[in-house]
Design a protein around this motif. Structure first.
Motif, mmCIF file in Angstrom:
data_model
loop_
_atom_site.group_PDB
_atom_site.id
_atom_site.type_symbol
_atom_site.label_atom_id
_atom_site.label_comp_id
_atom_site.label_asym_id
_atom_site.label_seq_id
_atom_site.Cartn_x
_atom_site.Cartn_y
_atom_site.Cartn_z
ATOM 1 N N ASP A 1 46.720 11.982 64.625
ATOM 2 C CA ASP A 1 45.608 11.120 64.243
ATOM 3 C C ASP A 1 45.750 10.779 62.760
ATOM 4 O O ASP A 1 45.600 11.651 61.893
ATOM 5 N N ARG A 2 46.034 9.496 62.454
ATOM 6 C CA ARG A 2 46.224 9.068 61.070
ATOM 7 C C ARG A 2 44.959 8.495 60.454
ATOM 8 O O ARG A 2 44.971 8.066 59.297
ATOM 9 N N LEU A 3 43.863 8.450 61.213
ATOM 10 C CA LEU A 3 42.641 7.836 60.700
ATOM 11 C C LEU A 3 42.115 8.527 59.441
ATOM 12 O O LEU A 3 41.725 7.828 58.487
ATOM 13 N N PRO A 4 42.078 9.858 59.359
ATOM 14 C CA PRO A 4 41.580 10.473 58.119
ATOM 15 C C PRO A 4 42.378 10.053 56.884
ATOM 16 O O PRO A 4 41.806 9.804 55.820
ATOM 17 N N GLU A 5 43.702 9.974 57.027
ATOM 18 C CA GLU A 5 44.539 9.543 55.904
ATOM 19 C C GLU A 5 44.204 8.119 55.498
ATOM 20 O O GLU A 5 44.076 7.799 54.305
ATOM 21 N N LEU A 6 44.055 7.231 56.495
ATOM 22 C CA LEU A 6 43.733 5.844 56.200
ATOM 23 C C LEU A 6 42.390 5.742 55.484
ATOM 24 O O LEU A 6 42.265 5.053 54.460
ATOM 25 N N MET A 7 41.388 6.419 55.996
ATOM 26 C CA MET A 7 40.063 6.341 55.391
ATOM 27 C C MET A 7 40.068 6.929 53.981
ATOM 28 O O MET A 7 39.384 6.419 53.079
ATOM 29 N N HIS B 1 50.867 -3.729 68.765
ATOM 30 C CA HIS B 1 50.015 -2.893 69.614
ATOM 31 C C HIS B 1 49.429 -3.633 70.821
ATOM 32 O O HIS B 1 48.694 -3.026 71.608
ATOM 33 N N GLU C 1 52.645 1.470 58.431
ATOM 34 C CA GLU C 1 52.819 2.839 57.960
ATOM 35 C C GLU C 1 53.663 2.890 56.690
ATOM 36 O O GLU C 1 53.419 3.715 55.798
ATOM 37 N N ARG D 1 45.301 5.406 73.621
ATOM 38 C CA ARG D 1 45.606 5.752 72.247
ATOM 39 C C ARG D 1 47.119 5.865 72.038
ATOM 40 O O ARG D 1 47.834 6.357 72.908
#
Length: 339
Positions: free
Chosen positions: A261-267, A250, A230, A256
């Motif tokens: 949800d951090r996936l949108p930021e990562l993508m 992890h 992060e 989960r």
């Protein structure tokens, strides 16, 4: 004549962090080797983070260890009897013989003979073995550090991270290592020669990382995940490369992780900064192995690559060793000395 062996088997699957109750010590007897087989006395056992995944039943890149089966693991062993033409009594070999004092294996499965005159045989489980090759292959195929670029590596005092940083330094990169605690950071900056060493346990770690990479990050070699990733993510430069070989933060999680949800930021960052993010395991690149053996042998002989081993004694200590490894308590390549 039969040979007794002591072995540790998987007694139950852990629910979260492993406990000693997940393991069981057993005694067994091995027959004499048949045609093509080799009888081994294991001298060193490697403990590695991937073993946690093998304790689970879920889908992964390798089959899980069955309940009641010997725990999976690489070993350095001496041949004590052979019915294979390629191996003789007294040979040192790299094997995948698991958590046991002796093993009967197919000679064709043995990975390579070891020459103690070239390097200490224990290094075949660390810098001159799978962890070293993981570093070498991940950099060669994915990270591709160039002179003048900035590389950041997590778990920098461990066998993979330490090797990653030193190879990158040999290629002219500026290297920032992340480790846990003052002693490990001193080792990373001192014996390993990284440009900067940062303690991920520091309350202001993210700010220190930002200050350490004023020109951003070109390569991030991922071994950990979690809060370290992060902190790294917003500092990645355009066209940065991220080899992912481990996510030890992890491995004990179930379900989960908490939080947004951090996936949108990562993508979005992968898209907008043209990032290359690739997961891999070292066996993806078998064609590189001969070059690795040649280069690492040369670097070790020249003193260009340093390494540290953390050795515990006795097979019965292996469960506690693995539990400690997953909590970051080891310092260097963790080995169990069996003999």
């Amino acid at each position: 004549m039969s040979t007794p062996t002591t072995r540790i088997v998987l007694a139950s699957r852990p629910q979260g962090e492993p406990t000693p109750a997940n393991f069981r010590i057993e005694q067994a007897v091995l027959p004499d080797p048949g045609g093509g087989q080799v009888l081994l006395e294991n001298v060193y056992l490697s403990l590695d983070p991937y073993m946690r995944g093998r304790m689970d039943e879920g889908r992964s890149y390798a089959a899980p260890v069955a309940i009641g089966a010997v725990m999976d693991g690489g070993t350095v062993a001496r041949v004590i009897a052979s019915r294979h033409p390629g191996f003789a009594e007294g040979d040192w070999v790299l094997a995948h013989a698991g958590w046991q004092t002796h093993a009967l294996v197919d000679g064709a499965s043995l990975r390579r003979k070891l020459d103690p005159a070239v390097a200490p045989v224990s290094t075949a489980l660390g810098v001159y073995g799978m962890p070293g090759f993981t570093a070498y292959a991940g950099l060669h195929e994915i990270g591709k550090p160039q002179a003048g670029e900035t590389l950041v590596v997590a778990a920098a005092s461990g066998p993979v991270g330490a090797t990653v940083g030193q190879i990158a330094k040999l290629r002219g990169a500026r290297v920032v290592g992340i480790a846990g605690g003052a002693a490990k950071c001193a080792h990373v900056a001192g014996e390993l020669g990284f440009d900067v060493a940062l303690d991920h346990r520091a309350p202001d770690f993210a700010e220190r990382l930002r200050a350490a990479v004023p020109d951003g990050i070109d390569v991030y070699f991922e071994n950990v995940g979690g809060a370290v990733f992060e902190a790294v993510l917003p500092l990645l430069n355009d066209f940065a490369r991220v080899p992912v070989c481990g996510l030890v933060a992890h491995y004990n999680e179930r379900g989960r992780p908490p939080g947004p949800d951090r996936l949108p930021e990562l993508m979005a960052l992968i898209l907008s900064r043209h990032l290359t993010v690739r997961g891999f395991i070292q066996r993806d690149f078998p064609a590189l192995y001969p070059a690795f053996l040649a280069d690492m042998g040369r670097w070790l002989a020249a003193g260009a690559i340093a390494y540290r081993e953390d050795v515990i004694h006795g097979l019965e200590q292996a469960p506690a060793g693995l539990i400690g490894l997953l909590a970051g308590r080891n310092f260097g390549k963790l080995l169990v000395k069996l003999v």
